[in-house]
Design a protein around this motif. Structure first.
Motif, PDB file in Angstrom:
ATOM      1  N   VAL A   1      -6.957   0.692  11.881  1.00 49.60           N
ATOM      2  CA  VAL A   1      -5.430   0.049  11.500  1.00 49.60           C
ATOM      3  C   VAL A   1      -4.766   1.279  10.965  1.00 49.60           C
ATOM      4  CG1 VAL A   1      -4.526  -1.482  10.100  1.00 49.60           C
ATOM      5  CG2 VAL A   1      -6.487  -2.116  11.263  1.00 49.60           C
ATOM      6  N   GLN A   2      -3.561   1.348  11.299  1.00 48.74           N
ATOM      7  CA  GLN A   2      -2.520   2.217  10.515  1.00 48.74           C
ATOM      8  C   GLN A   2      -1.585   1.611   9.987  1.00 48.74           C
ATOM      9  OE1 GLN A   2      -1.427   5.042  13.572  1.00 48.74           O
ATOM     10  NE2 GLN A   2      -3.212   6.554  12.879  1.00 48.74           N
ATOM     11  N   LEU A   3      -1.401   1.816   8.870  1.00 47.40           N
ATOM     12  CA  LEU A   3      -0.274   1.181   7.721  1.00 47.40           C
ATOM     13  C   LEU A   3       0.857   2.038   7.449  1.00 47.40           C
ATOM     14  CD1 LEU A   3      -3.019  -0.663   5.602  1.00 47.40           C
ATOM     15  CD2 LEU A   3      -2.092  -1.609   7.523  1.00 47.40           C
ATOM     16  N   GLN A   4       1.931   1.445   7.413  1.00 50.64           N
ATOM     17  CA  GLN A   4       2.937   2.275   6.977  1.00 50.64           C
ATOM     18  C   GLN A   4       3.954   1.414   6.305  1.00 50.64           C
ATOM     19  OE1 GLN A   4       5.535   4.058   9.863  1.00 50.64           O
ATOM     20  NE2 GLN A   4       6.793   4.948   8.535  1.00 50.64           N
ATOM     21  N   CYS A  21       5.038  -3.754   5.159  1.00 54.31           N
ATOM     22  CA  CYS A  21       3.894  -3.067   5.570  1.00 54.31           C
ATOM     23  C   CYS A  21       3.827  -3.184   6.931  1.00 54.31           C
ATOM     24  CB  CYS A  21       2.828  -3.112   4.793  1.00 54.31           C
ATOM     25  SG  CYS A  21       1.440  -2.033   4.896  1.00 54.31           S
ATOM     26  N   ALA A  23       1.650  -2.842  10.255  1.00 54.58           N
ATOM     27  CA  ALA A  23       0.317  -2.223  10.754  1.00 54.58           C
ATOM     28  C   ALA A  23       0.162  -2.167  12.196  1.00 54.58           C
ATOM     29  CB  ALA A  23      -0.561  -3.622  10.180  1.00 54.58           C
ATOM     30  N   SER A  24      -0.409  -1.280  12.498  1.00 53.64           N
ATOM     31  CA  SER A  24      -0.901  -0.964  14.098  1.00 53.64           C
ATOM     32  C   SER A  24      -2.057  -2.029  14.419  1.00 53.64           C
ATOM     33  CB  SER A  24      -1.044   0.317  14.388  1.00 53.64           C
ATOM     34  OG  SER A  24      -2.415   0.846  13.730  1.00 53.64           O
ATOM     35  N   TYR A 117      -8.348   0.536   4.403  1.00 55.84           N
ATOM     36  CA  TYR A 117      -7.398   1.435   5.186  1.00 55.84           C
ATOM     37  C   TYR A 117      -5.966   1.303   4.279  1.00 55.84           C
ATOM     38  CZ  TYR A 117     -10.301   0.365   9.156  1.00 55.84           C
ATOM     39  OH  TYR A 117     -11.267   0.154  10.195  1.00 55.84           O
ATOM     40  N   TRP A 118      -5.496   2.349   4.127  1.00 57.72           N
ATOM     41  CA  TRP A 118      -4.142   2.537   3.178  1.00 57.72           C
ATOM     42  C   TRP A 118      -3.088   3.512   3.868  1.00 57.72           C
ATOM     43  CZ3 TRP A 118      -4.222   1.112  -1.917  1.00 57.72           C
ATOM     44  CH2 TRP A 118      -5.617   0.783  -2.549  1.00 57.72           C
ATOM     45  N   GLY A 119      -1.944   2.758   3.715  1.00 56.19           N
ATOM     46  CA  GLY A 119      -0.766   3.323   4.160  1.00 56.19           C
ATOM     47  C   GLY A 119      -0.220   4.262   3.054  1.00 56.19           C
ATOM     48  N   LYS A 120       0.547   5.215   3.451  1.00 58.21           N
ATOM     49  CA  LYS A 120       1.329   6.206   2.412  1.00 58.21           C
ATOM     50  C   LYS A 120       2.131   5.235   1.572  1.00 58.21           C
ATOM     51  CE  LYS A 120       1.170  10.302   5.423  1.00 58.21           C
ATOM     52  NZ  LYS A 120       1.967  11.216   5.953  1.00 58.21           N
TER      53      LYS A 120
END
Length: 128
Positions: A1-4, A21, A23-24, A117-120
């Motif tokens: 998972v990618q988070l932004q 936020c 998420a992919s 999982y962490w986003g910027k």
């Protein structure tokens, strides 16, 4: 998972902001999600979490009544609505996720290290 995460900014005390936020991944609905923040010189701390299946919400005491967390699984996005902002809310805000089950959101608020999982981060600055 990618988070932004996005939506931060410079506001005055009493103003509102909504963080988002994105998420992919196709299994977004299976993840517990949370918002955390880190002020200069301080450790990262929990702000709010929302569970995967039922969308149960959890807040640290200082944010109850001011912040609202929500999620839209169809959009793979979750949010943090922040009202009545105070200068002490100034921090970098991070969104995070975990597929781990068996723990409540209260646990993750105390243990951000358990989020996988962490986003910027996105900067929130509240001026007095």
């Amino acid at each position: 998972v990618q988070l932004q995460a996005f939506g931060g900014g410079l506001v005055q005390a009493g103003d509102s902001l909504r963080l988002s936020c994105a998420a992919s991944g196709r299994t977004f609905g299976n993840y517990n999600m949370g918002w955390f923040r880190q002020a200069p010189g301080k450790e990262r701390e929990g702000v709010s979490c929302i569970s995967n299946s039922y969308g149960s919400t959890y807040y640290v005491d200082s944010e109850k009544g001011r912040f609202t967390i929500s999620r839209d699984n169809a959009k793979n996005t979750f949010y943090l609505q922040m009202n009545s902002l105070k200068p002490e809310d100034t921090a970098v805000y991070y969104c995070a996720a975990t597929p781990r089950t068996g723990y409540s959101g209260t646990f993750y608020l105390r243990r951000p290290d358990k989020m996988n999982y962490w986003g910027k981060g996105t900067q929130v600055t509240v001026s007095s």
